[in-house]
Design a protein around this motif. Structure first.
Motif, PDB file in Angstrom:
ATOM      1  N   LEU A  55      -9.125   0.933   7.523  1.00 49.50           N
ATOM      2  CA  LEU A  55      -7.897   0.806   8.097  1.00 49.50           C
ATOM      3  C   LEU A  55      -7.114  -0.409   7.657  1.00 49.50           C
ATOM      4  O   LEU A  55      -6.005  -0.276   7.472  1.00 49.50           O
ATOM      5  N   ARG A  57      -6.703  -1.485   4.571  1.00 50.55           N
ATOM      6  CA  ARG A  57      -6.284  -0.945   3.371  1.00 50.55           C
ATOM      7  C   ARG A  57      -5.088   0.020   3.493  1.00 50.55           C
ATOM      8  O   ARG A  57      -4.306   0.387   2.455  1.00 50.55           O
ATOM      9  N   GLN A  58      -4.805   0.516   4.664  1.00 47.71           N
ATOM     10  CA  GLN A  58      -3.775   1.443   4.920  1.00 47.71           C
ATOM     11  C   GLN A  58      -2.253   1.038   5.292  1.00 47.71           C
ATOM     12  O   GLN A  58      -1.412   1.751   5.727  1.00 47.71           O
ATOM     13  N   TYR A  59      -2.184  -0.258   5.310  1.00 46.82           N
ATOM     14  CA  TYR A  59      -0.886  -0.927   5.578  1.00 46.82           C
ATOM     15  C   TYR A  59      -0.231  -1.273   4.627  1.00 46.82           C
ATOM     16  O   TYR A  59      -0.702  -2.250   3.570  1.00 46.82           O
ATOM     17  N   ASP A  60       0.855  -1.135   4.321  1.00 49.36           N
ATOM     18  CA  ASP A  60       1.888  -1.456   3.108  1.00 49.36           C
ATOM     19  C   ASP A  60       2.948  -2.578   3.583  1.00 49.36           C
ATOM     20  O   ASP A  60       3.582  -2.219   4.405  1.00 49.36           O
ATOM     21  N   TRP A  66       2.524   1.636   8.096  1.00 47.86           N
ATOM     22  CA  TRP A  66       1.178   2.036   7.811  1.00 47.86           C
ATOM     23  C   TRP A  66       1.427   3.628   7.184  1.00 47.86           C
ATOM     24  O   TRP A  66       2.144   4.266   7.452  1.00 47.86           O
ATOM     25  N   ASN A  67       0.240   3.806   6.516  1.00 42.36           N
ATOM     26  CA  ASN A  67       0.051   5.228   6.012  1.00 42.36           C
ATOM     27  C   ASN A  67      -0.555   5.986   7.091  1.00 42.36           C
ATOM     28  O   ASN A  67      -1.789   6.126   7.161  1.00 42.36           O
ATOM     29  N   ASN A  68       0.352   6.636   7.981  1.00 45.47           N
ATOM     30  CA  ASN A  68      -0.212   7.303   9.316  1.00 45.47           C
ATOM     31  C   ASN A  68      -0.878   8.199   8.972  1.00 45.47           C
ATOM     32  O   ASN A  68      -1.976   8.673   9.784  1.00 45.47           O
ATOM     33  N   THR A  70      -3.308   8.700   6.639  1.00 46.82           N
ATOM     34  CA  THR A  70      -4.547   8.514   6.256  1.00 46.82           C
ATOM     35  C   THR A  70      -5.403   7.761   7.354  1.00 46.82           C
ATOM     36  O   THR A  70      -6.450   7.852   7.933  1.00 46.82           O
ATOM     37  N   VAL A  71      -4.534   6.908   8.219  1.00 45.73           N
ATOM     38  CA  VAL A  71      -4.920   6.454   9.450  1.00 45.73           C
ATOM     39  C   VAL A  71      -5.639   7.451  10.482  1.00 45.73           C
ATOM     40  O   VAL A  71      -6.719   7.193  11.059  1.00 45.73           O
ATOM     41  N   GLN A 137      -4.855  -8.229   6.036  1.00 46.27           N
ATOM     42  CA  GLN A 137      -4.725  -7.852   4.571  1.00 46.27           C
ATOM     43  C   GLN A 137      -4.411  -9.285   3.781  1.00 46.27           C
ATOM     44  O   GLN A 137      -3.237  -9.709   4.159  1.00 46.27           O
TER      45      GLN A 137
END
Length: 463
Positions: A55, A57-60, A66-68, A70-71, A137
């Motif tokens: 999780l 790694r899923q935030y830009d 968030w990469n919703n 993928t989350v 992160q």
């Protein structure tokens, strides 16, 4: 008897086998289940850390979003593993919530896990637990994640299947071990019971007077071999005692027959008037009576010395001095046969019954005179050692045959060559010697070479 003993041994081995199998199975099951529980807890923590890592790694950070998709995929995958995930922003707003996504599935999953645990552990005290982990992160907090599960641990269907399979394998192995133990116990019981039963049978035969019975079978068990050898030695000893008893009867009959026959013939001749009852014939009858009386006296003396109530009047005296004094009483006997006699040794103080030790020396000297030929020699040696006094009486007489040597201290035992009116005696002299020496805590032994001579060795404890 054999079946009863074998059955008891088999039952004992079976009970022991059942106990050991059950004990090993229980301990193994407890140990493996404990290890498995610890493994499940470690796996749970490892899955949580893995979810947190994915999780994070899923935030830009550049686009601050968030990469919703993928989350959601991570949350759904975790839900399939029994984990309820809720991802939140630093301000507390929800990014994705498994309960919102599929509340029914979450409830059903929790209920299913609770059922799995209570079916395995009826008293299991579990509940829904939630652990919160920070999402970072590059060292910057980007949110938090709540991971809920049924705790403190839970078993999935696959886990329960593994445990049940393991228990079935343990039960099967235990059953096989039990059958092998029963088989091995039966074989071992048979191997143990057979020689024991044989020993019982031989012992019964010996008890009925069959002293020639022997156990010829051997066993790989040391204790069984000791038992059989002991019974064989017992049979040998009883057989020898039986031979001595029969020989005793013959010896006593032989010793009594001659004087009684002489007395009977003399008395009948005098009664019938064939002989006159003069002094010489009465003296002859009196001599035979004395012979019988001496034999009875020897028997009484032996019985007294072998009695458990034998009383020893101990005092300190010099064994060398006593031996020299007693030798003077035999000077005429040695002179008549022209036997050279020597006494060597130093002062040897002992604490013993002087009269009974005198009897020992007298018997040994009498024995040496009887069986040493004219022009022979008798040597008496007294030595003092650290904890014992040793008296040796050596002669160069006719010796003792090897077959007779082991029995010469038995009561009434005499070698065939000594059964003459010249040597006489009832054959109890050496038995008296052994009884007296044994009563003093000493030992007596003999060594001999046929036709060359004999050595009697008396060992007494030093004061």
């Amino acid at each position: 008897m054999q079946m009863r003993l074998r059955t008891r041994l088999s039952l004992a081995y079976a009970l022991l086998a059942v106990f050991l199998v059950v004990l090993i199975s229980v301990l193994t099951n407890v140990f493996l289940e404990k290890q498995f529980k610890e493994y499940i807890v470690r796996q749970q923590e490892a899955r949580n850390i893995e979810i947190v890592s994915m999780l994070s790694r899923q935030y830009d950070q550049g686009e601050n979003r968030w990469n919703n998709s993928t989350v959601q995929n991570i949350g759904v995958s975790a839900l399939e593993q029994g984990l309820i995930v809720k991802v939140m922003n630093p301000d507390g707003s929800t990014v994705w919530d498994a309960v919102v996504h599929n509340n029914g599935l979450c409830t059903q999953m929790i209920d299913h896990m609770a059922h799995n645990m209570t079916s395995r552990y009826p008293d299991f005290e579990g509940a829904y637990e939630v652990q919160t982990y920070p999402l970072m992160q590059d060292g910057v907090p980007i949110g938090t994640v709540d991971i809920g599960y049924y705790g403190p641990f839970y078993f999935t269907d696959n886990d329960l299947a593994f445990i049940n399979t393991l228990n079935q394998l343990l039960a099967g192995a235990g059953l096989i071990a039990l059958l092998l133990a029963l088989l091995l116990g039966s074989v071992t019981a048979k191997r143990l019971s057979r020689p024991i039963s044989k020993a019982v049978e031989i012992a019964k035969e010996i008890g009925h007077g069959h002293y020639d019975s022997r156990i010829l079978d051997t066993s790989n068990t040391l204790e069984i071999n000791k038992l059989t050898s002991t019974i064989n030695e017992l049979a040998e000893g009883l057989a020898n005692q039986e031979k001595l008893r029969k020989r005793l009867t013959v010896d006593i009959a032989h010793e009594l027959r001659t004087p009684l026959t002489t007395l009977q013939s003399h008395m009948e001749a005098m009664i019938d008037g064939i002989w006159q009852a003069d002094r010489s014939r009465l003296e002859s009858c009196h001599e035979e009576i004395l012979r019988i009386n001496r034999m009875v006296g020897d028997l009484e003396k032996l019985a007294r010395y072998e009695s458990e109530d034998l009383v020893l009047y101990k005092e300190e005296f010099d064994l060398q001095e006593l031996t020299g004094y007693l030798l003077k009483n035999f000077e005429a006997d040695f002179r008549n046969k022209n036997i050279a006699v020597t006494l060597q040794g130093e002062q040897a103080l002992i604490v013993a019954d002087r009269d009974k030790i005198s009897q020992v020396i007298v018997n040994l000297l009498s024995n040496a005179i009887k069986y040493t030929s004219a022009e022979g020699a008798v040597a008496i040696t007294i030595t003092c050692e650290q904890d014992q006094i040793r008296l040796n009486v050596r002669d160069n007489g006719i010796g003792i045959a090897p077959k007779d040597l082991p029995h010469i201290f038995e009561r009434f035992y005499r070698a065939d060559r000594s059964r003459t009116r010249n040597t006489g005696g009832a054959g109890v002299g050496l038995a008296i010697v052994k009884a007296i020496v044994t009563a003093h805590g000493g030992t007596v032994r003999a060594s001999s070479t046929d036709e060359e001579g004999t050595v009697f060795t008396v060992t007494l404890p030093a004061p």
